[in-house]
Design an enzyme around this catalytic site. Structure first.
Site, PDB file in Angstrom:
ATOM      1  N   ASN A   9      -2.697  -4.659   6.627  1.00  0.00           N
ATOM      2  CA  ASN A   9      -3.714  -4.867   5.585  1.00  0.00           C
ATOM      3  C   ASN A   9      -3.553  -6.301   5.096  1.00  0.00           C
ATOM      4  OD1 ASN A   9      -5.361  -4.901   3.349  1.00  0.00           O
ATOM      5  ND2 ASN A   9      -4.073  -3.558   2.102  1.00  0.00           N
ATOM      6  N   LYS A  11      -5.380  -7.874   3.043  1.00  0.00           N
ATOM      7  CA  LYS A  11      -5.875  -8.044   1.660  1.00  0.00           C
ATOM      8  C   LYS A  11      -6.810  -9.246   1.569  1.00  0.00           C
ATOM      9  CE  LYS A  11      -1.583  -5.982   0.164  1.00  0.00           C
ATOM     10  NZ  LYS A  11      -0.879  -5.459  -0.970  1.00  0.00           N
ATOM     11  N   HIS A  95      -7.571   2.248  -1.533  1.00  0.00           N
ATOM     12  CA  HIS A  95      -6.318   1.493  -1.706  1.00  0.00           C
ATOM     13  C   HIS A  95      -6.007   1.372  -3.191  1.00  0.00           C
ATOM     14  CE1 HIS A  95      -3.421  -1.791  -1.676  1.00  0.00           C
ATOM     15  NE2 HIS A  95      -3.184  -1.466  -0.416  1.00  0.00           N
ATOM     16  N   GLU A  97      -4.990  -1.004  -4.936  1.00  0.00           N
ATOM     17  CA  GLU A  97      -5.519  -2.204  -5.604  1.00  0.00           C
ATOM     18  C   GLU A  97      -6.988  -2.007  -5.970  1.00  0.00           C
ATOM     19  OE1 GLU A  97      -4.102  -5.033  -2.679  1.00  0.00           O
ATOM     20  OE2 GLU A  97      -2.065  -4.560  -3.332  1.00  0.00           O
ATOM     21  N   GLU A 164       1.117   5.581  -0.256  1.00  0.00           N
ATOM     22  CA  GLU A 164       1.516   4.260  -0.732  1.00  0.00           C
ATOM     23  C   GLU A 164       1.908   4.345  -2.202  1.00  0.00           C
ATOM     24  OE1 GLU A 164      -0.072   0.940   1.942  1.00  0.00           O
ATOM     25  OE2 GLU A 164      -1.497   1.220   0.325  1.00  0.00           O
ATOM     26  N   GLY A 170       4.090  -4.409  -2.407  1.00  0.00           N
ATOM     27  CA  GLY A 170       4.274  -5.832  -2.695  1.00  0.00           C
ATOM     28  C   GLY A 170       5.436  -6.129  -3.625  1.00  0.00           C
ATOM     29  N   SER A 209       6.060  -2.247   0.937  1.00  0.00           N
ATOM     30  CA  SER A 209       7.218  -3.103   1.244  1.00  0.00           C
ATOM     31  C   SER A 209       7.902  -2.746   2.558  1.00  0.00           C
ATOM     32  CB  SER A 209       8.218  -3.092   0.080  1.00  0.00           C
ATOM     33  OG  SER A 209       7.610  -3.639  -1.073  1.00  0.00           O
TER      34      SER A 209
HETATM   35  C1  PEP Z   1      -0.491  -2.507   1.190  1.00  0.00           C
HETATM   36  O1  PEP Z   1      -1.126  -3.373   0.624  1.00  0.00           O
HETATM   37  O2  PEP Z   1      -1.095  -1.525   1.651  1.00  0.00           O
HETATM   38  C2  PEP Z   1       0.955  -2.651   1.313  1.00  0.00           C
HETATM   39  C3  PEP Z   1       1.650  -1.642   1.752  1.00  0.00           C
HETATM   40  O3  PEP Z   1       1.498  -3.869   0.932  1.00  0.00           O
HETATM   41  P1  PEP Z   1       3.039  -4.364   1.132  1.00  0.00           P
HETATM   42  O4  PEP Z   1       3.432  -3.991   2.545  1.00  0.00           O
HETATM   43  O5  PEP Z   1       2.963  -5.845   0.940  1.00  0.00           O
HETATM   44  O6  PEP Z   1       3.853  -3.664   0.131  1.00  0.00           O
END
Ligand code: PEP
Length: 252
Positions: A9, A11, A95, A97, A164, A170, A209
């Site tokens: 992803n 973003k 998601h 976000e 998630e 992040g 992460s």
């Molecule tokens: C994501 O944005 O779906 C995600 C898992 O980000 P990160 O791997 O940076 O934590």
């Protein structure tokens, strides 16, 4: 075991020219990998460049969101027909976000999911609790609500669900293997309660992460059907290494 899926992803990172370069490098590094489904979801403006760079490769591409109407007065939104025309395979739906920064409700997520499935694109439905919800012991309650509402109007389960935990996205704080397994099992139970045996085919990805250095432990678990990867998918070398380590551990 279900087939491994690893999805990047990106973003709101990459301009079209940067995305083309990143996709080209990924193509080179991942050529010949057949043991996992691999995909990237660039920003919508970079999808045409990525599609051009990845055409005919073993890497698919997708979008980070899609609207629930064919067309219309929806400024800033993206239609599934446009995504299909750009050769997208996947669409991320719900998601965190989108939910937490842009205020997308469970109902909006449900509408997007209906439309994505109806259009033949593969949804990656994201669910997960915030840190505060986790501390209050509400993880299962939140997952139940998100899944029940998102799936209220569909007859088939979403092909992919990404667990998630918001506190892991992040932050560098990946979920422990036990927490991931509990959440994935719980998600599958909820899907089974709603869709019966079809829930067995759903791939449940972990996101939050995930890095080359920490993917192998999770990949050793039968509950891990793959990963949704943010930060570590923005460099071709780290995404390629993460994929290689996940496959190696799975084939071990
Ligand atoms: C994501 O944005 O779906 C995600 C898992 O980000 P990160 O791997 O940076 O934590």
């Amino acid at each position: 075991m279900r087939r491994l899926a690893l999805v990047g992803n990106w973003k709101m990172h990459t301009t079209p020219s940067q995305a083309r370069e990143l996709a080209r490098e990924l193509r080179e590094r991942l050529e010949g990998i057949r043991d996992a489904d691999i995909a990237v979801c660039p920003p919508a403006t970079s999808i045409p460049a990525v599609a051009e760079a990845l055409a005919g490769s073993n890497i698919a591409w997708g979008a980070q969101n899609a609207h629930w109407a064919e067309a219309g007065a929806f400024t800033g939104e993206i239609s599934v027909s446009a995504l299909r025309e750009l050769g997208c395979t996947y669409v991320i739906v719900g998601h965190s976000e989108r939910r937490h920064i842009f205020g997308e409700s469970d109902e909006m997520v449900a509408k997007r999911l209906v439309w994505v499935i109806a259009s033949g694109l593969v949804p990656i439905l994201c669910v997960g609790e915030t840190e505060a919800e986790r501390e209050l012991g509400q993880t299962e309650k939140v997952l139940t609500r998100q899944l029940e509402r998102a799936c209220a109007d569909i007859e088939e389960p979403p092909a992919m669900v990404a667990y998630e935990p918001v506190w892991a996205i992040g932050t560098g704080k990946r979920a422990e293997i036990g927490d991931m397994e509990m959440a994935h099992r719980f998600i599958r139970e909820r899907l089974a309660a709603r869709f019966g045996s079809k829930a067995q085919g759903v791939r449940i990805l972990y996101g939050g992460s995930l890095k080359p250095a920490n993917v192998a432990e999770l990949a050793s678990s039968e509950e891990f059907d793959g990963g949704l990867v943010g930060g570590a998918s923005l460099s071709a070398s780290s995404f390629a290494e993460l994929i290689a380590r996940a496959i190696e551990r799975r084939n071990h």
